[in-house]
Design an enzyme around this catalytic site. Sequence first.
Site, PDB file in Angstrom:
ATOM      1  N   HIS A 191      53.530 115.692  33.865  1.00 52.89           N
ATOM      2  CA  HIS A 191      53.432 115.306  35.391  1.00 52.89           C
ATOM      3  C   HIS A 191      53.918 114.002  35.968  1.00 52.89           C
ATOM      4  O   HIS A 191      54.300 113.734  37.070  1.00 52.89           O
ATOM      5  CB  HIS A 191      51.890 115.245  35.550  1.00 52.89           C
ATOM      6  CG  HIS A 191      51.305 116.921  35.589  1.00 52.89           C
ATOM      7  ND1 HIS A 191      50.637 117.404  34.431  1.00 52.89           N
ATOM      8  CD2 HIS A 191      51.320 117.620  36.712  1.00 52.89           C
ATOM      9  CE1 HIS A 191      50.524 118.462  34.755  1.00 52.89           C
ATOM     10  NE2 HIS A 191      50.944 118.861  36.068  1.00 52.89           N
ATOM     11  N   GLU A 433      50.949 131.991  35.536  1.00 51.32           N
ATOM     12  CA  GLU A 433      51.423 130.937  34.470  1.00 51.32           C
ATOM     13  C   GLU A 433      50.687 131.211  33.333  1.00 51.32           C
ATOM     14  O   GLU A 433      50.639 130.476  32.451  1.00 51.32           O
ATOM     15  CB  GLU A 433      50.895 129.527  35.105  1.00 51.32           C
ATOM     16  CG  GLU A 433      49.500 129.359  35.665  1.00 51.32           C
ATOM     17  CD  GLU A 433      49.480 127.838  36.374  1.00 51.32           C
ATOM     18  OE1 GLU A 433      50.541 126.916  36.108  1.00 51.32           O
ATOM     19  OE2 GLU A 433      48.237 127.866  36.886  1.00 51.32           O
ATOM     20  N   ASP A 457      53.669 126.022  32.934  1.00 51.00           N
ATOM     21  CA  ASP A 457      52.758 126.645  32.085  1.00 51.00           C
ATOM     22  C   ASP A 457      53.076 127.882  31.524  1.00 51.00           C
ATOM     23  O   ASP A 457      52.679 128.218  30.283  1.00 51.00           O
ATOM     24  CB  ASP A 457      51.464 126.755  32.863  1.00 51.00           C
ATOM     25  CG  ASP A 457      50.473 125.255  33.080  1.00 51.00           C
ATOM     26  OD1 ASP A 457      50.829 124.415  31.694  1.00 51.00           O
ATOM     27  OD2 ASP A 457      50.364 124.729  33.781  1.00 51.00           O
ATOM     28  N   ARG A 467      53.814 121.746  26.553  1.00 47.09           N
ATOM     29  CA  ARG A 467      55.051 121.388  27.597  1.00 47.09           C
ATOM     30  C   ARG A 467      55.174 119.868  27.304  1.00 47.09           C
ATOM     31  O   ARG A 467      56.271 119.028  27.934  1.00 47.09           O
ATOM     32  CB  ARG A 467      54.528 121.629  28.836  1.00 47.09           C
ATOM     33  CG  ARG A 467      53.263 121.121  29.440  1.00 47.09           C
ATOM     34  CD  ARG A 467      52.963 121.914  30.682  1.00 47.09           C
ATOM     35  NE  ARG A 467      53.392 121.060  31.866  1.00 47.09           N
ATOM     36  CZ  ARG A 467      52.933 121.359  33.184  1.00 47.09           C
ATOM     37  NH1 ARG A 467      52.351 122.438  33.322  1.00 47.09           N
ATOM     38  NH2 ARG A 467      53.454 120.649  34.144  1.00 47.09           N
ATOM     39  N   CYS A 504      57.287 128.171  41.724  1.00 46.01           N
ATOM     40  CA  CYS A 504      57.104 126.624  42.029  1.00 46.01           C
ATOM     41  C   CYS A 504      57.233 125.652  40.554  1.00 46.01           C
ATOM     42  O   CYS A 504      56.926 124.689  40.617  1.00 46.01           O
ATOM     43  CB  CYS A 504      55.648 126.294  42.541  1.00 46.01           C
ATOM     44  SG  CYS A 504      54.420 127.146  41.648  1.00 46.01           S
TER      45      CYS A 504
HETATM   46  C1  PEP Z   1      53.619 125.241  36.405  1.00 46.57           C
HETATM   47  O1  PEP Z   1      52.771 125.362  35.561  1.00 46.57           O
HETATM   48  O2  PEP Z   1      54.694 125.758  36.568  1.00 46.57           O
HETATM   49  C2  PEP Z   1      53.263 124.482  37.607  1.00 46.57           C
HETATM   50  C3  PEP Z   1      53.882 124.541  39.047  1.00 46.57           C
HETATM   51  O3  PEP Z   1      52.068 123.971  37.852  1.00 46.57           O
HETATM   52  P1  PEP Z   1      51.952 122.543  37.043  1.00 46.57           P
HETATM   53  O4  PEP Z   1      53.159 121.844  36.666  1.00 46.57           O
HETATM   54  O5  PEP Z   1      51.299 121.548  38.142  1.00 46.57           O
HETATM   55  O6  PEP Z   1      50.799 122.691  35.953  1.00 46.57           O
HETATM   56 MG    MG Z   2      50.590 124.828  35.708  1.00 43.20          MG
END
Ligand code: PEP
Ligand code: MG
Length: 572
Positions: A191, A433, A457, A467, A504
């Site tokens: 993040h 996801e 995810d 990840r 996304c």
């Molecule tokens: C994802 O998992 O691809 C996503 C966009 O959500 P986050 O990265 O906030 O887990």
């Molecule tokens: Mg996610």
Amino acid sequence: MEILKGIGASSGIALGPVYIYEKPEIYIGTEVIAPGETERETEKYLGAVEKSKQQISIIAKATEQNMGVESAKIFHAHLDIAEDPAIEESVLDKIRTEHKNAMQALWETKEEFCALLQDAEDEYFRDRAFDVADVCERILCNLAGVVPATLQHLPDAVIVVAEDLTPSVTATMDREKVLAFVTEIGGKTAHSAIMARTLEIPAIVGLGGAREKLASGGMIIADGNTGQIRLNPDPDTIAAYEKQKEVLLQEKAVLRELLDKDPVTQDGKRVELCANIGSPKDVEAVLANNGEGIGLFRTEFLYMDSSRFPTEEEQFDAYKRVVQDMAGRPVIIRTLDIGGDKTLPYFTFPSELNPFLGYRAIRMCLDMPEIFKTQLRALLRASAYGKLLIMLPMIISLEEFRAAKVILEECKGELSAQDITFDEEIAIGIMVETPAAVLMADEFAKEVDFFSIGTNDLTQYTLAVDRGNETISSLFSSYHPAVLRAIKMVIDAAHREGKFVGMCGEFAGDEQAVPLLLGMGLDEFSVSASSLLRVKKIIRNWDYTRAVDLAEAALRLKTAAEVETFLGQQTD
Ligand code: PEP
Ligand code: MG
């Protein structure tokens, strides 16, 4: 000149002095003081309180400017705590009558006050315990001469080097002064890395031992594209850096010419190009890059930057601001996606062996409906001010989706009974996801309004590759045929039901992946604001029919390496 190598996580290049960021470790001595020293300890304590108040006032002012009056309220409450006469009396009493040193006196006072508050019946008082702890720890840091854990007040423009940066420290860091950052742990989709891309700050992650290797300070060049760090660069290297920076600026100028152009292929296929944000203030960068909407608003940062669960009013203000600023463009807001690596300072998560597979996101919201309802009511109320869509994270079953919908209907009923307006037709979709959501995509497509594929995810869970684990980061590839097939399945399932499907996850902004996703039929790309124009350029350079052929060929390949080589051979 020494070169270190990490993982380039956010593009751009920076030259600057190293600033080692350490979470403060404070030693609380238990030495009894001599009676003659009580006045000195008292003064030390009062001096540290004064300093803390000054720091909190600065934070309050900055928060008010950046995030509005409502968000700054918490720091005014912190000022009240710093001035609380009961706390002061307790500390001074321990110094004067028990001959405790100032740090020990404050530490014990903090523990006593927090214990009392935590035992309170009323949630409001229990929440205050976190605020008291926060303020006392700040005073303790000042007593110990340690900088409190924040990157908000940096002396100069620096390159921050840290073991790790929590999303909340990243979210609140001084954007003007942080030229780049380097962390020892984390991968490209951690993040803090995503946040760096949103803030357009170059970042290198996963550079083991960075603090030790860079401890001697000095100047470094951090290249977020290659993940390389050059220590104490010589004049030639600095000259080359200046040149490279110039080239990057020129490229940016060329991209800016695309600002008012549509994301449409050479042969007329139109897609939507939106942006991901983590806070209302990120909208500015989205508008500056002419994003067509918000494809993902990660609301968890609202929760993480608070010292208690944000109220309906606070959330309403934040969502309304985004929706209004986007002036009718669609805004997809994701409900609380907490857990995994994202924790809350005021909520105790169960201790779990596998937090990424544990009590998190929609599971937690369905388990604590009052907290979920506060957010849903705020979202519904904000929907009256523009085009707002609700998105649920981490969904694995139809039951979860249906249960969330029931709670949403309940909230709608409550608002209607209070004559509060909202968008009666508000769309509700899910993030795809998890492999379960992929395999059930045809069933979900009949019930949801839209899908958004979260490849960060989805890749993690499909490949069983953490990840954020730099040791296995080479295994984390969204080009893996299993992930590509999953994406294709979801797009096809959505389209069979006439539903819209976006992406996304970070893969949507991967330059090599864009033509592939285009050819698979993706309707919407949601990327960081800084990637909007780069992605637009690629879309505009491609033919849709050629992209379809490319996707068909790529989907026949058997390994991630084959896919990457194949895509690398394409020209746009
Ligand atoms: C994802 O998992 O691809 C996503 C966009 O959500 P986050 O990265 O906030 O887990
Ligand atoms: Mg996610």
